[in-house]
Write a protein that holds these residues in place. Sequence first.
Motif, PDB file in Angstrom:
ATOM      1  N   ILE A   1       0.818  -1.430   0.036  1.00 53.52           N
ATOM      2  CA  ILE A   1       0.061  -0.026   0.127  1.00 53.52           C
ATOM      3  C   ILE A   1       0.958   1.400   0.024  1.00 53.52           C
ATOM      4  O   ILE A   1       0.433   2.288  -0.023  1.00 53.52           O
TER       5      ILE A   1
ATOM      6  N   LEU B   1       3.005   2.209   2.265  1.00 56.49           N
ATOM      7  CA  LEU B   1       3.285   2.950   3.577  1.00 56.49           C
ATOM      8  C   LEU B   1       4.291   2.450   4.419  1.00 56.49           C
ATOM      9  O   LEU B   1       4.123   2.471   5.721  1.00 56.49           O
TER      10      LEU B   1
ATOM     11  N   GLU C   1       7.314   2.886   6.562  1.00 59.12           N
ATOM     12  CA  GLU C   1       7.793   4.149   7.459  1.00 59.12           C
ATOM     13  C   GLU C   1       9.444   4.095   7.261  1.00 59.12           C
ATOM     14  O   GLU C   1       9.937   2.949   7.411  1.00 59.12           O
TER      15      GLU C   1
ATOM     16  N   TYR D   1       4.566   9.955  -5.082  1.00 58.78           N
ATOM     17  CA  TYR D   1       3.828   9.897  -3.919  1.00 58.78           C
ATOM     18  C   TYR D   1       2.169  10.316  -4.372  1.00 58.78           C
ATOM     19  O   TYR D   1       1.319   9.799  -3.746  1.00 58.78           O
TER      20      TYR D   1
ATOM     21  N   ARG E   1      -1.199   8.036  -3.692  1.00 60.01           N
ATOM     22  CA  ARG E   1      -2.215   8.395  -2.743  1.00 60.01           C
ATOM     23  C   ARG E   1      -3.516   8.257  -3.204  1.00 60.01           C
ATOM     24  O   ARG E   1      -4.545   7.635  -2.593  1.00 60.01           O
TER      25      ARG E   1
ATOM     26  N   MET F   1      -6.889  -0.792   3.645  1.00 59.50           N
ATOM     27  CA  MET F   1      -6.082  -1.584   4.813  1.00 59.50           C
ATOM     28  C   MET F   1      -6.828  -1.244   5.897  1.00 59.50           C
ATOM     29  O   MET F   1      -7.354  -0.320   6.304  1.00 59.50           O
TER      30      MET F   1
ATOM     31  N   PHE G   1      -6.231  -2.128  10.068  1.00 63.64           N
ATOM     32  CA  PHE G   1      -5.121  -2.200  11.045  1.00 63.64           C
ATOM     33  C   PHE G   1      -5.713  -3.035  12.210  1.00 63.64           C
ATOM     34  O   PHE G   1      -6.677  -3.424  12.252  1.00 63.64           O
TER      35      PHE G   1
END
Lengths: 323, 329
Positions: free
Chosen positions: A56, A58, A60, A82, A86, A95, A97
Motif C-alpha cells: 500500500i 506506507l 515507514e 507519492y 495516494r 487497509m 489495522f
Amino acid sequence: MPGPLLQIAHLRIAFDTRRGNLVAVDDVSFDVHRGEVFGIVGESGAGKSLTGQAVIGLLEPPGRITAGRIRLEGRRIDNLPYARMRRLRGKQIGMIFQDPLTSLNPLYTIGRQLTETILTHRNMSHAQAREHAVRILSDVGIPAAEKRMEHYPHQFSGGMRQRVVIALALCVNPKLVIADEPTTALDVSIQAQIIALLKQLCEKHATAVVLITHDMGVIAEICDRVAVMYAGRIVELGTVRQVVKHARHPYASGLMGAIPSLRHRQERLNQIEGSMPRLAEIPAGCAFHPRCPEAFAKCRRRRPHLIEIQGAQVACWLYGEKA
Amino acid sequence: MTAFIIRRLLQSVFVMLVVALVAFLMFNYVGDPVNQMVGIDTSFAQREHLRQELGLNDPTLVQFARFVGHAVRGDFGLSYQHKRPVADLFKERLPATLELSLVAALFSLLVGIPMGVYTGLKPDGWLSRIFMAFSLVGVSLPTFLIGILLIFVFSVILGWLPSYGRGTVVAIGGWTTGLLTVSGLKALLMPAVTLGLFQLTLIMRLVRSEMLEVLRTDYIKFARARGLTDRAINFGHALKNTLVPVMTITGLQIGSIIAFAIITETVFQWPGMGLMFLQAIQNVDIPIMSAYLILVAFFFVVINLIVDILYYVVDPRLRVDTAKANGHA
C-alpha cells in the motif's frame, strides 16, 4: 484471461541503520487473484506486516523497498510518485489495522470520517456520500446506522469500532484489502464475527484480501491460499488444504501442531523450541535450522530456495537434493 | 456540561477569595496604612481617630468582609500616592495593557502555530532548523534585553519606530485605543513583539512536538491508508488533535502575558497597569498593589474558565454526559 490482481516479485525490504543495512524481507514473491483470500502467516517479526505496508506504499522510513516489483493489475505500483500512490490508496487498495481502538480519529464523528473518505475518491455530492456512508455502515452490521453516523469513536465498543474500520476500508470498493491482524486486539468471541463479516463483504464485492495474521485458526477458516513466512522469507506457499493439512516445511508443520484440536485429545500443545532470530543475527544456510528438528549438514551451509512440489512451494532441503 | 461550569465557577470564586485574602493581608503587614496617609506632625489622638473612622479597629474578619464587599463593587479605595480612587486609575490604564497583551497574544498564536506545524511536518528541513534555532534564542533571551535591542535597532539606529509611549490614542466611550491611528500602531509594534516573542517560541515548540506525536498515531496511518490528501490529514486530522494541550498552554500564557507586561511596559514606558504597579511598589502604594493582584488573578481565572469550556467544544470524549446518554453498542 486477465492476469493476477496483485503480483509481488522478489520483494526485498531493508532498513538503513547505524549497524548497516538490515534486510527484513527478502525475495518474497506471490500472486493474489481477484476475489481471493490470501493469508500470510508467521511469528512477529517475520516480515508479514512490512510486506503489507509495502503493497500500500506506507513503509515507514528508514524502511524501504530495495529490490523487486509490485504490480497491481499488471501495472507497477512500487515506484509510483507519492501523489499517484495516494489516489490508489483507499480506492484500489484498502487497509485494515490491528487496533480498532486507535485507528479512528477521536475528534470526528464516524459519519464525517466516512463521508470524507468517500468524497476524496468519488465524485459525489455531500448528500450522496452521506447516503452511501449510511448504507455501508448497515452493511457492516451496525444497527441504527443513520443515528450512529453522528456518534464519535469512543461511543462504540471495540468490535463495533472494527466494523467501522472495515466500513472505512471498503467504502469505495477497493479491489484489494490488506488486513493486518484485524482481530488480534479483539475478544475471542468477537473475532469470529469480524472474520465472517470480512469474508462475506469481500465475497459480495469480489474484493481480494491479503490477511496477515499469526493465528492459524483464522487462516484455516477463511483463506484460499496461504504463505508461511519465517525471518523475512516465504518458507511454504500453497492452498490452505496443502499447508494446513499436509505441511511440508518443518516450521509450517510445527505451526500446525500448535493449533488446538477438539478431535484429538492432547495434554500439551506442540511447541517449536527457541525463537525467531533477530534481523542482524540470521544464521547462514536455512534461517530455521537452529530450531529445526530435522536439520542436517546441508541446512547449515546453504539457504534453500522455493521449489515446487505437487502445486505447492516449499523452501526446505528435505525436498531437494540432500547432499 | 452545566454542572461542570457551575462547579468550575465555585472553584473560581474560592480562588478569588484566597487571592483577596492575600491582597487584604498586605494592608496589615506591609507598613501601617495610617502612617502612610498622615504627615509626621499628626497627633496620636488624630491618628487614633482616623484609625477608628477607617474601621481599622474592627475584628479582622469584619474588615476582610468589608474589603471583599467593596472589591466586588470595584471599590479598592484611594491610592496613597495619587490621592484618587484606585478604580479610576485602573480604568484609565486597563485599555493600554489589554491592547498590548491581546496584540502580543495574537502575534504569538498567528505566527507560532504555523511555524510549529511546519517544523512538525518537516522536522529535517533547513527552514525548520532555522526556526528551531530562532526559538532557542526566543526562549532564552530575557524580555527586557529583547526590548532594549529592538529599541536600539529600530528607534536609535533606524529611527523608524518610537521608543516609548502609546502614540496618539482615540477615546471610544471609556476606552482609549491606539489601534486606530498610525502612530498608535507604530508605537504598539515593538512592545507587542517583545511581549509575544517568548510565547511565540513556546507555542511553536509545543505545536511541533504535539504534531510529531500525533503524526505517529494509528489514526493518522489509517487516514493515509484511506488515501486522504495531505492537507486533510495534516490540518484536518493532525492539527485538531494537538489543540487541547495548545489551548491549555495558551490560556496560561495569556494570563502571564497580562501579568508580565510589567517588564515590557517599563522598558517602553507603556502607560499601562504594569508600569503603574511598578511605581506603586516603589512608593508602597498598597491599594494599587492589592487591586492589581486581584485584577490579574481575576484575568487568570476567567481565561482558564474559557479554556476549560473550549475543551468541551474540541474534544467529544470529555462530554461524558452525552456519551452516557447514548450508551454503548
